[in-house]
Design a protein around this motif. Structure first.
Motif, mmCIF file in Angstrom:
data_model
loop_
_atom_site.group_PDB
_atom_site.id
_atom_site.type_symbol
_atom_site.label_atom_id
_atom_site.label_comp_id
_atom_site.label_asym_id
_atom_site.label_seq_id
_atom_site.Cartn_x
_atom_site.Cartn_y
_atom_site.Cartn_z
ATOM 1 N N ILE A 211 0.732 -1.242 0.032
ATOM 2 C CA ILE A 211 -0.136 -0.080 -0.035
ATOM 3 C C ILE A 211 0.927 1.439 0.011
ATOM 4 O O ILE A 211 0.433 2.076 -0.718
ATOM 5 C CB ILE A 211 -1.065 0.135 1.172
ATOM 6 N N GLY A 212 1.942 1.093 0.610
ATOM 7 C CA GLY A 212 2.769 2.285 0.611
ATOM 8 C C GLY A 212 3.409 2.666 -0.594
ATOM 9 O O GLY A 212 3.876 3.785 -0.815
ATOM 10 N N ARG A 213 3.398 1.790 -1.477
ATOM 11 C CA ARG A 213 3.903 2.176 -3.001
ATOM 12 C C ARG A 213 2.858 1.827 -4.082
ATOM 13 O O ARG A 213 3.159 1.636 -5.299
ATOM 14 C CB ARG A 213 5.003 1.137 -3.269
ATOM 15 N N ILE A 214 1.651 2.058 -3.469
ATOM 16 C CA ILE A 214 0.333 1.867 -4.482
ATOM 17 C C ILE A 214 0.328 3.207 -5.389
ATOM 18 O O ILE A 214 -0.289 2.906 -6.370
ATOM 19 C CB ILE A 214 -0.917 2.068 -3.553
ATOM 20 N N PHE A 215 1.018 4.168 -5.069
ATOM 21 C CA PHE A 215 0.981 5.320 -5.993
ATOM 22 C C PHE A 215 2.300 5.168 -7.094
ATOM 23 O O PHE A 215 2.434 6.010 -7.907
ATOM 24 C CB PHE A 215 1.000 6.667 -5.237
ATOM 25 N N TYR A 216 2.903 4.246 -6.899
ATOM 26 C CA TYR A 216 4.212 4.071 -7.705
ATOM 27 C C TYR A 216 3.982 3.014 -8.618
ATOM 28 O O TYR A 216 3.992 1.547 -8.162
ATOM 29 C CB TYR A 216 5.611 3.643 -6.713
ATOM 30 N N ALA A 217 3.710 2.783 -9.910
ATOM 31 C CA ALA A 217 3.323 1.964 -10.588
ATOM 32 C C ALA A 217 4.544 1.331 -11.072
ATOM 33 O O ALA A 217 5.791 1.743 -11.124
ATOM 34 C CB ALA A 217 2.812 2.434 -12.017
ATOM 35 N N ASP A 218 4.477 0.037 -11.502
ATOM 36 C CA ASP A 218 5.569 -0.684 -12.048
ATOM 37 C C ASP A 218 6.030 -0.372 -13.471
ATOM 38 O O ASP A 218 5.279 -0.624 -14.231
ATOM 39 C CB ASP A 218 5.498 -1.981 -12.126
ATOM 40 N N PHE A 219 6.921 0.723 -13.417
ATOM 41 C CA PHE A 219 7.293 1.252 -14.987
ATOM 42 C C PHE A 219 7.359 0.035 -16.090
ATOM 43 O O PHE A 219 6.911 0.187 -17.121
ATOM 44 C CB PHE A 219 8.240 2.179 -14.852
ATOM 45 N N GLY A 220 8.231 -0.818 -15.652
ATOM 46 C CA GLY A 220 8.820 -1.654 -16.634
ATOM 47 C C GLY A 220 7.470 -2.760 -17.232
ATOM 48 O O GLY A 220 7.206 -3.045 -18.379
ATOM 49 N N LEU A 221 6.587 -2.837 -16.168
ATOM 50 C CA LEU A 221 5.182 -3.512 -16.704
ATOM 51 C C LEU A 221 4.346 -2.833 -17.686
ATOM 52 O O LEU A 221 4.020 -3.028 -18.609
ATOM 53 C CB LEU A 221 4.530 -3.818 -15.446
ATOM 54 N N PHE A 222 3.858 -1.413 -17.168
ATOM 55 C CA PHE A 222 3.241 -0.554 -18.002
ATOM 56 C C PHE A 222 3.698 -0.182 -19.330
ATOM 57 O O PHE A 222 3.301 0.287 -20.354
ATOM 58 C CB PHE A 222 2.747 0.339 -17.099
ATOM 59 N N TYR A 223 5.109 -0.066 -19.344
ATOM 60 C CA TYR A 223 5.940 0.588 -20.517
ATOM 61 C C TYR A 223 6.035 -0.830 -21.532
ATOM 62 O O TYR A 223 5.927 -0.450 -22.591
ATOM 63 C CB TYR A 223 7.184 1.415 -20.147
ATOM 64 N N ASN A 224 6.663 -1.705 -21.198
ATOM 65 C CA ASN A 224 7.009 -2.690 -21.880
ATOM 66 C C ASN A 224 6.099 -3.675 -22.531
ATOM 67 O O ASN A 224 6.001 -4.145 -23.606
ATOM 68 C CB ASN A 224 8.177 -3.723 -21.245
ATOM 69 N N VAL A 225 5.189 -3.959 -21.689
ATOM 70 C CA VAL A 225 4.082 -5.001 -21.834
ATOM 71 C C VAL A 225 3.071 -4.642 -22.806
ATOM 72 O O VAL A 225 2.642 -5.044 -23.550
ATOM 73 C CB VAL A 225 3.450 -5.585 -20.591
ATOM 74 N N THR A 226 2.852 -3.019 -22.316
ATOM 75 C CA THR A 226 1.820 -2.587 -23.292
ATOM 76 C C THR A 226 2.391 -1.876 -24.697
ATOM 77 O O THR A 226 1.932 -1.328 -25.466
ATOM 78 C CB THR A 226 1.123 -1.394 -22.720
ATOM 79 N N GLN A 263 3.681 11.471 -5.520
ATOM 80 C CA GLN A 263 3.776 10.090 -4.874
ATOM 81 C C GLN A 263 4.240 9.651 -3.681
ATOM 82 O O GLN A 263 3.736 8.977 -2.988
ATOM 83 C CB GLN A 263 4.433 9.457 -6.109
ATOM 84 N N ALA A 264 5.336 10.227 -3.326
ATOM 85 C CA ALA A 264 5.979 9.834 -2.049
ATOM 86 C C ALA A 264 5.028 10.473 -0.884
ATOM 87 O O ALA A 264 4.859 9.608 0.025
ATOM 88 C CB ALA A 264 7.299 10.567 -2.136
ATOM 89 N N ILE A 265 4.705 11.689 -0.921
ATOM 90 C CA ILE A 265 3.689 12.385 0.126
ATOM 91 C C ILE A 265 2.426 11.482 0.328
ATOM 92 O O ILE A 265 1.981 10.911 1.370
ATOM 93 C CB ILE A 265 3.330 13.590 -0.127
ATOM 94 N N VAL A 266 1.940 11.060 -0.920
ATOM 95 C CA VAL A 266 0.550 10.358 -0.784
ATOM 96 C C VAL A 266 1.009 8.933 -0.400
ATOM 97 O O VAL A 266 0.120 8.325 0.406
ATOM 98 C CB VAL A 266 -0.057 10.280 -2.145
ATOM 99 N N GLY A 267 1.891 8.068 -0.788
ATOM 100 C CA GLY A 267 2.295 6.903 -0.436
ATOM 101 C C GLY A 267 2.577 7.023 1.138
ATOM 102 O O GLY A 267 2.188 5.936 2.073
ATOM 103 N N LEU A 268 3.121 7.948 1.808
ATOM 104 C CA LEU A 268 3.414 7.921 3.179
ATOM 105 C C LEU A 268 2.036 8.068 3.859
ATOM 106 O O LEU A 268 1.814 7.251 4.870
ATOM 107 C CB LEU A 268 4.390 9.113 3.510
ATOM 108 N N LEU A 269 1.231 8.973 3.544
ATOM 109 C CA LEU A 269 -0.092 9.162 4.067
ATOM 110 C C LEU A 269 -0.825 7.789 4.150
ATOM 111 O O LEU A 269 -1.518 7.301 5.018
ATOM 112 C CB LEU A 269 -0.959 10.074 3.433
#
Length: 288
Positions: A211-226, A263-269
């Motif tokens: 949940i702490g990284r829910i605002f961080y998408a896995d760039f490799g997944l979203f960029y390479n697979v799509t 992303q970092a602030i929202v993840g912390l909250l």
């Protein structure tokens, strides 16, 4: 023994923190971080003034929430199945086989996905044609991709998390199961009343970390697979890929930094809020 890990954490997690100041500056490479002029919240205004801001925020939260839920269900299920395998060598084989996708690069996974979903020569479309169905242009239909991304993400990471949960199961005393069998408990009753309740602390910690990284998408997944296909942006464009495109096309480092700061602030909250909820329910399972 902890010194190497502490040094790595300090160098790669704490030292770069001063760079967050770029989010509030009109960054100029020649002037440097300290010499660049202050921009206040202009970078944030630019980020949220875009018509795409809420779409990419929704996609990031929605898809990551799906990843957490389905990843948890599948990984716990795999751990339960492996826990029932008594043959030592077969258990190791299945663990290695399930863990292997986690080691693959997203570039490799992207090519595997393209091989399966290619419109003309993809194996899925060939199977559909063989079954009498019409082929689907997968890379032109955004409605299918939330399901595809969940399946791909689960295939890649479920084995890794299942081993963590399996380790937790192996730490459960066999006395509990023996007592349950004497009382006539079925295997499902043992899982529901013993295994899952005793796994709750591990599940809680792993879920809070995700949940702490829910605002961080896995760039490799979203960029390479799509394959960064524009037709799929409606359901696959997330904050990380959007910022990358803006940085690549516009070259605005300040805007990219403001997105990272956001992303970092929202993840912390979210971590603090989730931990507070867990603490109210059962303080022994809270992170802090």
């Amino acid at each position: 023994m902890t010194l190497p890990g502490v040094l790595a954490l300090f160098c790669f997690a704490y030292m770069p923190m001063f760079g967050a100041i770029i989010a509030f500056k009109s960054f100029n490479v020649e002037k440097g971080i300290w010499g660049s002029e202050w921009a206040g919240f202009d970078n944030f205004r630019y980020l949220f003034a875009s018509s795409d801001a809420w779409r990419i925020t929704y996609n990031t939260l929605y898809l990551n929430a799906l990843f957490i839920v389905f990843g948890l269900i599948i990984s716990v299920g795999l751990a339960l199945l492996m826990n029932e395998i008594k043959n030592r060598w077969m258990n190791r084989f299945y663990q290695s086989a399930l863990f292997f996708p986690y080691l693959l690069s997203w570039v490799v996974v992207g090519y595997i996905g393209f091989t399966l979903l290619s419109t003309d020569n993809g194996l899925v479309n060939k199977w559909l044609a063989y079954s009498g169905a019409e082929p689907i242009q997968w890379f032109a239909e955004p409605k299918y991709w939330p399901v595809i991304l969940v399946l791909v993400n689960s295939w890649k990471i479920a084995g890794y998390y299942s081993i963590i949960y399996l380790a937790g199961m192996l730490g459960i005393s066999n006395d509990f199961y023996e007592a349950a069998r004497i009382d006539g408990a079925s295997k499902w009753q043992q899982i529901r009343s013993i295994t899952l309740p005793l796994l709750v602390p591990i599940i809680t910690v792993m879920t809070l970390l995700q949940i702490g990284r829910i605002f961080y998408a896995d760039f490799g997944l979203f960029y390479n697979v799509t394959r960064d296909t524009g037709l799929l942006y409606e359901t696959t464009d997330v904050i990380d890929t959007y910022v990358f495109r803006m940085l690549r096309t516009v070259g605005d480092i300040g805007m990219a930094s403001s997105a990272g700061f956001y992303q970092a602030i929202v993840g912390l909250l979210l971590v603090v809020l989730s931990n507070y909820v867990v603490r109210r329910i059962d303080k022994d399972n809270a992170l802090f």
